[in-house]
Design an enzyme around this catalytic site. Structure first.
Site, PDB file in Angstrom:
ATOM      1  N   SER A 185       0.824  -1.204   0.000  1.00 45.69           N
ATOM      2  CA  SER A 185       0.000   0.000   0.000  1.00 45.69           C
ATOM      3  C   SER A 185       0.854   1.248   0.000  1.00 45.69           C
ATOM      4  O   SER A 185       0.342   2.355  -0.178  1.00 45.69           O
ATOM      5  CB  SER A 185      -0.901   0.014   1.240  1.00 45.69           C
ATOM      6  OG  SER A 185      -0.112   0.075   2.420  1.00 45.69           O
ATOM      7  N   HIS A 222      -3.832  -4.254  -4.582  1.00 45.74           N
ATOM      8  CA  HIS A 222      -3.982  -3.668  -3.251  1.00 45.74           C
ATOM      9  C   HIS A 222      -5.379  -3.964  -2.713  1.00 45.74           C
ATOM     10  O   HIS A 222      -6.351  -3.294  -3.042  1.00 45.74           O
ATOM     11  CB  HIS A 222      -3.737  -2.163  -3.304  1.00 45.74           C
ATOM     12  CG  HIS A 222      -3.817  -1.497  -1.970  1.00 45.74           C
ATOM     13  ND1 HIS A 222      -4.111  -0.169  -1.820  1.00 45.74           N
ATOM     14  CD2 HIS A 222      -3.636  -1.982  -0.715  1.00 45.74           C
ATOM     15  CE1 HIS A 222      -4.124   0.141  -0.534  1.00 45.74           C
ATOM     16  NE2 HIS A 222      -3.839  -0.954   0.151  1.00 45.74           N
ATOM     17  N   GLU A 244      -7.399  -2.235  -5.689  1.00 43.88           N
ATOM     18  CA  GLU A 244      -6.704  -1.358  -6.628  1.00 43.88           C
ATOM     19  C   GLU A 244      -5.725  -2.204  -7.439  1.00 43.88           C
ATOM     20  O   GLU A 244      -4.833  -2.836  -6.874  1.00 43.88           O
ATOM     21  CB  GLU A 244      -5.951  -0.258  -5.882  1.00 43.88           C
ATOM     22  CG  GLU A 244      -6.867   0.740  -5.190  1.00 43.88           C
ATOM     23  CD  GLU A 244      -6.108   1.777  -4.381  1.00 43.88           C
ATOM     24  OE1 GLU A 244      -6.507   2.942  -4.409  1.00 43.88           O
ATOM     25  OE2 GLU A 244      -5.112   1.407  -3.706  1.00 43.88           O
TER      26      GLU A 244
END
Length: 545
Positions: free
Chosen positions: A167, A188, A200
């Site tokens: 992250s 992510h 993500e």
């Protein structure tokens, strides 16, 4: 994966993959093929088939969660951890969670047994050789991650997709030393991975489009909501969410309001699920501050991302939030939560005059009439405001301050003035007491609790939303993500009531630019200077006016 974005979603655990809906299975015939398209490239198409093995490296909370998602989606799953015995413990923990799903009626017993038969602990990396996808969820250390993937390249086939759940680190940097960096992407997930829908999908500088597409389609087949993102500091959510925290902390540092009142403004008026002080106590002040500092440093100390000195002091004092028993608020047995400032009852004006179109606050006209207040409307071109009987003015937050004008009270932006339970007002030492009391009484007559804060430009909700809109416009212009994916990410990743572009649609093309322009004139540090992207969007949509 830091807890920064995950904790922000802990208030809503609906809609994720929890064993009830494994999604659409991938087509087994869609397995990657090895047509080389250039140095470090492998062409990949479609989702990874259910019959293909998914490996997860790292058996902590995120690793277990990702493994559970892939398992419930129908894949054989192998879980590896470098610490002896940890992977086996994680397999047992996942089995216990599947048992709880059966007890709750979210998974039938036969499906649970089938899943358990497809989950195995791996004692060595070599046992991941047949994996079609390997997802890493280990410590956030660039050197450690690069070493792991270099070792994995010696084990898995050239057509295997490699992914990191980082992250905070650069996907490009992690892949930098790989022989085939084209098959490397970021995935992510948000914590808890089995429950929260957003993922993500991050394409690094060297990632092939086909690899990113395959990762996207695979995550979608797992029942998640993927969004595409370029490799940028903070990706989508952690980049664009910074003002939600930073502007609240700035208002606090300016002495305009206490944490409880600021939290109430953003939740009860702005429609956000939790206020930033409460939320960062849940996340952990150290985690939230570290993410903010990382993004700020990654953007070469851009003033738009400047960390909070007050939060730094909180971290230095060891008050990290719920986990230490004290953060912005006290916790533990007998701890009393501070309450937001709420003004005492005041008499409502019998009549008001509305000049111009109140724009985002136009609902107040009908609400006032419904409350029995006589409303006069005029189209006189002297601005947009509500005039009280004594001549005082009520103006929607616009980036200016009350002290610049005689007898002006500002009121904050609301997501929905009808649904809001609280309205925030600001006034200065030159504001007549009768005007402030009239403003308080007016909103109380509309059924709202009222908080009065100090004289700060842009107040709380308005300045926060304007900054979110600006960062989102800048991200689209720089190719980070599409407007649609940004709105989706902010709704699902941190539970925003609406995304930045939906806010912009509701508020009008010029609103955010005008608020930030006024803020920049009063705080000329560059923090509030409208981005070139917002400037261009505004003038394009206004037809060059």
């Amino acid at each position: 994966m830091s807890a920064e974005t995950s904790a922000g979603t802990s208030g809503d655990t609906s809609g994720g993959t929890d064993g009830t809906d494994p999604g659409t299975p991938g087509d087994p015939s869609a397995a990657a093929h090895t047509e080389r398209t250039g140095r470090g490239s492998v062409t990949m198409e479609k989702a990874i088939g259910r019959d293909r093995t998914v490996a997860v490296v790292g058996s902590g909370t995120m690793g277990q969660g990702i493994a559970q998602v892939a398992l419930v989606a129908g894949h054989p799953v192998r879980l590896y951890d470098s610490a002896p015995g940890r992977a086996a413990e994680a397999v047992a923990a996942i089995g216990a969670r599947l048992d709880r799903l059966v007890e709750k009626g979210r998974l039938d017993a036969a499906a649970r047994e089938d899943a358990a038969g497809r989950l195995h602990a791996a004692g060595e990396l070599a046992e991941l050789a047949d994996a079609a996808l390997v997802v890493e969820a280990i410590v956030e250390d660039l050197t450690v991650k690069r070493g792991l993937f270099a070792a994995l390249e010696e084990v898995v086939a050239d057509d295997a997709l490699l992914a990191t759940n980082t992250s905070s680190l650069s996907v490009t940097a992690i892949a930098g030393a790989l022989r085939l960096p084209g098959r490397f992407v970021g995935l992510h997930f948000f914590n808890p991975a089995p429950l929260l829908p957003l993922v993500e999908v991050v394409r690094g500088f060297a990632s092939d489009e086909s690899a990113a597409t395959r990762a996207y389609e695979t995550v979608k087949a797992w029942g998640k909501t993927p969004v595409r993102c370029a490799d940028t500091p903070g990706f989508i959510v952690n980049r664009i969410a910074r003002p939600f925290y930073a502007e609240a902390f700035r208002v606090y540092e300016e002495g305009a309001a206490d944490p409880a009142t600021i939290d109430a403004a953003l939740s009860e008026c702005g429609g956000f699920r939790m206020g930033p002080f409460e939320l960062t106590d849940l996340i952990g002040q150290d985690v939230n501050e570290a993410v903010t500092r990382s993004v700020w440093e990654s953007f070469f100390q851009d003033p738009k991302f400047t960390p909070s000195l007050a939060q730094r002091r909180l971290v230095e004092s060891g008050r990290l939030g719920r986990k230490t028993g004290h953060g912005w608020y006290p916790y533990g047995e007998g701890a009393e939560r501070p309450r937001p400032h709420t003004a005492p009852p005041a008499e409502a004006p019998a009549e008001i005059t509305v000049e111009g179109d109140l724009g985002p606050a136009r609902a107040l006209v009908a609400m006032a009439r419904e409350a029995g207040i006589t409303v006069h409307e005029t189209d006189e071109d002297r601005g947009t405001r509500i005039l009280l009987p004594g001549g005082g003015q009520l103006v929607l937050a616009d980036g200016q301050t009350s002290v610049e004008f005689r007898d002006v009270v500002y009121f904050d932006l609301s997501l929905d003035y009808r649904e809001a339970t609280r309205i925030v007002l600001s006034a200065s030492e030159v504001t007549a007491w009768e005007t402030l009391r009239g403003a308080i009484g007016l909103f109380q007559a509309l059924g709202k609790k009222v908080s009065v804060i100090g004289d700060v430009p842009g107040m709380i909700v308005a300045r926060t939303v304007a900054m979110l809109i600006d960062l989102a416009a800048d991200a689209v212009a720089k190719g980070v993500a599409t407007a649609e994916d940004i709105d989706t990410a902010m709704r699902l990743g941190v539970n925003y009531p609406v995304g930045p572009f939906e806010w912009r649609r509701r508020l009008g093309a010029a609103w955010a630019h005008e608020v930030l322009d006024e803020l920049h004139a009063r705080v000329p540090t560059g923090r509030y200077a409208p981005s070139l992207a917002l400037y261009r969007r505004t003038y394009a949509e206004m037809g060059g006016e």
